[in-house]
Design a protein around this motif. Structure first.
Motif, PDB file in Angstrom:
ATOM      1  N   TYR A  14       0.828  -1.203   0.000  1.00 50.63           N
ATOM      2  CA  TYR A  14       0.000   0.000   0.000  1.00 50.63           C
ATOM      3  C   TYR A  14       0.866   1.259   0.000  1.00 50.63           C
ATOM      4  CZ  TYR A  14      -3.098   3.531   2.040  1.00 50.63           C
ATOM      5  OH  TYR A  14      -3.813   4.669   2.275  1.00 50.63           O
ATOM      6  N   ALA A  15       0.336   2.317  -0.615  1.00 49.12           N
ATOM      7  CA  ALA A  15       0.980   3.639  -0.533  1.00 49.12           C
ATOM      8  C   ALA A  15      -0.113   4.700  -0.438  1.00 49.12           C
ATOM      9  CB  ALA A  15       1.860   3.894  -1.751  1.00 49.12           C
ATOM     10  N   ASP A  16       0.144   5.735   0.357  1.00 47.82           N
ATOM     11  CA  ASP A  16      -0.836   6.809   0.522  1.00 47.82           C
ATOM     12  C   ASP A  16      -1.142   7.519  -0.788  1.00 47.82           C
ATOM     13  OD1 ASP A  16      -1.036   6.331   3.242  1.00 47.82           O
ATOM     14  OD2 ASP A  16       0.396   7.889   3.795  1.00 47.82           O
ATOM     15  N   TRP A  17      -0.185   7.575  -1.701  1.00 52.04           N
ATOM     16  CA  TRP A  17      -0.370   8.286  -2.967  1.00 52.04           C
ATOM     17  C   TRP A  17      -1.015   7.406  -4.045  1.00 52.04           C
ATOM     18  CZ3 TRP A  17       2.498   5.191  -5.979  1.00 52.04           C
ATOM     19  CH2 TRP A  17       3.637   4.617  -5.443  1.00 52.04           C
ATOM     20  N   CYS A  18      -1.316   6.168  -3.724  1.00 57.63           N
ATOM     21  CA  CYS A  18      -1.861   5.204  -4.695  1.00 57.63           C
ATOM     22  C   CYS A  18      -3.395   5.217  -4.646  1.00 57.63           C
ATOM     23  CB  CYS A  18      -1.314   3.813  -4.364  1.00 57.63           C
ATOM     24  SG  CYS A  18      -2.087   2.474  -5.289  1.00 57.63           S
ATOM     25  N   ALA A  19      -4.019   5.750  -5.693  1.00 53.70           N
ATOM     26  CA  ALA A  19      -5.485   5.845  -5.736  1.00 53.70           C
ATOM     27  C   ALA A  19      -6.139   4.465  -5.675  1.00 53.70           C
ATOM     28  CB  ALA A  19      -5.923   6.583  -6.997  1.00 53.70           C
ATOM     29  N   SER A  20      -5.584   3.491  -6.377  1.00 50.70           N
ATOM     30  CA  SER A  20      -6.151   2.136  -6.359  1.00 50.70           C
ATOM     31  C   SER A  20      -6.057   1.518  -4.966  1.00 50.70           C
ATOM     32  CB  SER A  20      -5.443   1.239  -7.368  1.00 50.70           C
ATOM     33  OG  SER A  20      -5.681   1.695  -8.671  1.00 50.70           O
ATOM     34  N   CYS A  21      -4.979   1.810  -4.252  1.00 54.74           N
ATOM     35  CA  CYS A  21      -4.819   1.302  -2.880  1.00 54.74           C
ATOM     36  C   CYS A  21      -5.922   1.848  -1.986  1.00 54.74           C
ATOM     37  CB  CYS A  21      -3.462   1.720  -2.303  1.00 54.74           C
ATOM     38  SG  CYS A  21      -2.042   1.062  -3.171  1.00 54.74           S
ATOM     39  N   LYS A  22      -6.185   3.129  -2.108  1.00 57.91           N
ATOM     40  CA  LYS A  22      -7.218   3.758  -1.291  1.00 57.91           C
ATOM     41  C   LYS A  22      -8.594   3.191  -1.634  1.00 57.91           C
ATOM     42  CE  LYS A  22      -4.895   8.048  -0.206  1.00 57.91           C
ATOM     43  NZ  LYS A  22      -4.959   7.932   1.235  1.00 57.91           N
ATOM     44  N   GLU A  23      -8.823   2.939  -2.910  1.00 56.83           N
ATOM     45  CA  GLU A  23     -10.089   2.355  -3.346  1.00 56.83           C
ATOM     46  C   GLU A  23     -10.258   0.946  -2.782  1.00 56.83           C
ATOM     47  OE1 GLU A  23     -11.483   0.877  -7.569  1.00 56.83           O
ATOM     48  OE2 GLU A  23     -11.440   3.060  -7.490  1.00 56.83           O
ATOM     49  N   MET A  24      -9.187   0.147  -2.839  1.00 60.99           N
ATOM     50  CA  MET A  24      -9.241  -1.209  -2.282  1.00 60.99           C
ATOM     51  C   MET A  24      -9.548  -1.144  -0.788  1.00 60.99           C
ATOM     52  SD  MET A  24      -8.591  -3.651  -4.557  1.00 60.99           S
ATOM     53  CE  MET A  24      -7.959  -5.051  -3.651  1.00 60.99           C
ATOM     54  N   GLU A  25      -8.887  -0.238  -0.089  1.00 60.24           N
ATOM     55  CA  GLU A  25      -9.066  -0.127   1.361  1.00 60.24           C
ATOM     56  C   GLU A  25     -10.489   0.327   1.697  1.00 60.24           C
ATOM     57  OE1 GLU A  25      -6.405   1.575   4.972  1.00 60.24           O
ATOM     58  OE2 GLU A  25      -6.684   2.936   3.293  1.00 60.24           O
ATOM     59  N   LYS A  26     -10.973   1.340   0.990  1.00 55.30           N
ATOM     60  CA  LYS A  26     -12.267   1.934   1.310  1.00 55.30           C
ATOM     61  C   LYS A  26     -13.445   1.057   0.887  1.00 55.30           C
ATOM     62  CE  LYS A  26     -14.943   6.170   0.754  1.00 55.30           C
ATOM     63  NZ  LYS A  26     -14.989   7.505   0.179  1.00 55.30           N
ATOM     64  N   PHE A  27     -13.365   0.454  -0.292  1.00 52.30           N
ATOM     65  CA  PHE A  27     -14.524  -0.249  -0.830  1.00 52.30           C
ATOM     66  C   PHE A  27     -14.404  -1.775  -0.802  1.00 52.30           C
ATOM     67  CE2 PHE A  27     -14.499   3.859  -3.146  1.00 52.30           C
ATOM     68  CZ  PHE A  27     -15.676   4.373  -2.622  1.00 52.30           C
ATOM     69  N   THR A  28     -13.241  -2.308  -1.129  1.00 51.75           N
ATOM     70  CA  THR A  28     -13.133  -3.757  -1.291  1.00 51.75           C
ATOM     71  C   THR A  28     -12.913  -4.469   0.033  1.00 51.75           C
ATOM     72  OG1 THR A  28     -12.284  -3.423  -3.521  1.00 51.75           O
ATOM     73  CG2 THR A  28     -11.959  -5.600  -2.554  1.00 51.75           C
ATOM     74  N   PHE A  29     -11.874  -4.103   0.760  1.00 58.25           N
ATOM     75  CA  PHE A  29     -11.583  -4.804   2.010  1.00 58.25           C
ATOM     76  C   PHE A  29     -12.679  -4.597   3.054  1.00 58.25           C
ATOM     77  CE2 PHE A  29      -6.970  -4.417   0.649  1.00 58.25           C
ATOM     78  CZ  PHE A  29      -6.891  -5.731   0.243  1.00 58.25           C
ATOM     79  N   SER A  30     -13.453  -3.528   2.956  1.00 62.74           N
ATOM     80  CA  SER A  30     -14.521  -3.264   3.925  1.00 62.74           C
ATOM     81  C   SER A  30     -15.851  -3.890   3.513  1.00 62.74           C
ATOM     82  CB  SER A  30     -14.696  -1.757   4.104  1.00 62.74           C
ATOM     83  OG  SER A  30     -15.125  -1.181   2.885  1.00 62.74           O
TER      84      SER A  30
END
Length: 166
Positions: free
Chosen positions: A36-52
């Motif tokens: 994961y990286a804070d600057w990675c839009a796909s990472c944030k999307e995975m964290e916010k929508f997929t893993f939850s």
């Protein structure tokens, strides 16, 4: 699904020292490692929508999410990504308790992520269309009110004009 956030150094000391190729240290539940990286839009999307998402949570309920933070993109971060044959985040890899990669789950998670994204896009589109339709209805109501006012004004002018002739 429980999440443990790790720096690259934490990863080496608590999970796996990829530089020396020693034994896998993490002996808890089977793990999903999320690079994961804070600057990675796909990472944030995975964290916010997929893993939850409840479906994803249920599917991977017997696993723990280890989030390896490579935000700084240091040489150490690059070495960690390289060790797992990743060019950069996002990267998701599944491991059993012994540190062996579990094949096939990455594709399954990708498919779930894609399906969830498609559901979100469809819901957003439906919401936009509903708002647009509501806006059009409001415009029609306003126009209809304008027509009523115009008719009323014409009737007033007509009446006034008839009175003037008499």
């Amino acid at each position: 699904m429980p999440t443990i956030q790790l720096t690259t150094q934490d990863f080496k000391t608590k999970v796996f020292n990829y530089e020396t190729e020693k034994d896998w240290k993490y002996t808890g539940l089977p793990a999903i490692i999320d690079f994961y990286a804070d600057w990675c839009a796909s990472c944030k999307e995975m964290e916010k929508f997929t893993f939850s998402d409840p479906k994803v949570q249920a599917k991977f309920s017997g696993m723990i999410l280890l989030q390896a933070d490579v935000t700084a993109n240091t040489q150490e971060d690059k070495a960690l990504l390289k060790r797992f044959r990743l060019f950069g985040p996002p990267g998701i890899i599944f491991f059993d308790r012994g540190g062996r990669e579990i094949e096939g789950l990455r594709k399954e998670l990708d498919e779930m992520h894609a399906a969830l994204a498609a559901e979100r896009v469809a819901a957003e589109r439906a919401d936009r269309e509903a708002k647009g339709a509501a806006g059009r209805v409001a415009q029609l109501r306003s126009a209809s009110g304008d027509v009523r006012q115009a008719r009323h004004r014409i009737e007033q002018i007509g009446r006034a004009s008839c009175r003037e002739r008499v």
